[in-house]
Design a protein around this motif. Structure first.
Motif, mmCIF file in Angstrom:
data_model
loop_
_atom_site.group_PDB
_atom_site.id
_atom_site.type_symbol
_atom_site.label_atom_id
_atom_site.label_comp_id
_atom_site.label_asym_id
_atom_site.label_seq_id
_atom_site.Cartn_x
_atom_site.Cartn_y
_atom_site.Cartn_z
ATOM 1 N N SER A 66 13.868 38.192 0.390
ATOM 2 C CA SER A 66 14.765 37.146 0.903
ATOM 3 C C SER A 66 14.812 35.925 -0.008
ATOM 4 O O SER A 66 15.837 35.236 -0.080
ATOM 5 C CB SER A 66 14.380 36.749 2.328
ATOM 6 N N THR A 69 17.390 36.665 -2.493
ATOM 7 C CA THR A 69 18.705 36.469 -1.878
ATOM 8 C C THR A 69 19.061 34.981 -1.877
ATOM 9 O O THR A 69 20.171 34.601 -2.262
ATOM 10 C CB THR A 69 18.726 37.034 -0.446
ATOM 11 N N LEU A 70 18.129 34.129 -1.459
ATOM 12 C CA LEU A 70 18.376 32.684 -1.414
ATOM 13 C C LEU A 70 18.642 32.130 -2.812
ATOM 14 O O LEU A 70 19.613 31.385 -3.015
ATOM 15 C CB LEU A 70 17.186 31.964 -0.789
ATOM 16 N N VAL A 95 17.280 27.387 6.466
ATOM 17 C CA VAL A 95 17.465 28.639 5.743
ATOM 18 C C VAL A 95 17.317 29.758 6.765
ATOM 19 O O VAL A 95 16.355 29.764 7.538
ATOM 20 C CB VAL A 95 16.414 28.825 4.620
ATOM 21 N N SER A 96 18.271 30.679 6.778
ATOM 22 C CA SER A 96 18.153 31.825 7.684
ATOM 23 C C SER A 96 18.719 33.071 7.017
ATOM 24 O O SER A 96 19.568 32.986 6.127
ATOM 25 C CB SER A 96 18.869 31.561 9.011
ATOM 26 N N PHE A 97 18.213 34.206 7.457
ATOM 27 C CA PHE A 97 18.632 35.510 6.949
ATOM 28 C C PHE A 97 18.969 36.401 8.154
ATOM 29 O O PHE A 97 18.130 37.165 8.623
ATOM 30 C CB PHE A 97 17.520 36.143 6.098
ATOM 31 N N ALA A 143 22.777 35.554 4.654
ATOM 32 C CA ALA A 143 21.968 34.371 4.349
ATOM 33 C C ALA A 143 22.795 33.113 4.606
ATOM 34 O O ALA A 143 24.011 33.102 4.414
ATOM 35 C CB ALA A 143 21.500 34.391 2.895
#
Length: 173
Positions: A66, A69-70, A95-97, A143
């Motif tokens: 993750s 990804t960020l 921040v979220s996934f 994301a």
């Protein structure tokens, strides 16, 4: 005479709050990307490195790290928004996934300006809060991040460059 146009991001003055900045091209996340990033960042999480073990977990296959990804989501925005116009990254507040990324998925990014104001402590700059949203090739949100940055105003950057040139002996203040 030909004029040079150097690619850069947008200055504080050029950003608008009612615009969604769509960043292209996207980035397909490969297994090699994931293993390299996971290894370089000293993250021994088997979800990224052990396909046999990951196959026994709820998603049934390895997940893209993750943090990769960020980092890629923010990276997708740089050439479009902050290349050579950013002074500092001030932080992330959210921040979220919502969904995972898998090897072979493509990440597409977009950014909106949530808030902007001139800096009270650093003349020639502005504080901008961005919302970055990452979607996969199926248009699913994978994301979301809210990031605050310090950006140059066009005038502030010009003054900074002029001072820097003068200090190097290349100009007069």
């Amino acid at each position: 005479m030909t004029r040079d146009e150097v690619q850069r991001g947008l200055y504080y003055d050029e950003l608008e709050e009612d615009v969604r900045y769509v960043h292209r091209p996207g980035r397909t996340m490969t297994e090699a990307d994931d293993v390299l990033f996971t290894s370089v960042t000293m993250n021994p999480q088997a979800l990224h490195l052990d396909a046999a073990w990951a196959a026994t977990q709820p998603f049934g296959r390895p997940l893209v790290n993750s943090m990769l990804t960020l980092a890629t989501l923010v990276g997708l925005s740089v050439a479009h928004l902050t290349r050579n116009t950013i002074v500092a990254n001030l932080g992330f507040t959210e921040v979220s996934f919502p969904l995972p990324m898998f090897h072979g998925d493509t990440l597409y990014g977009s950014t909106t300006v949530q808030d902007r104001r001139l800096s009270r402590s650093r003349p020639g700059t502005g504080v901008v809060t961005f919302e970055h949203v990452g979607r996969n090739q199926d248009d699913d949100v994978v994301a979301r991040a809210v990031r605050t940055t310090l950006l140059w105003t066009r005038e502030g950057h010009d003054q900074h460059e002029h001072r820097r040139d003068a200090e190097r002996g290349g100009g007069v203040l």
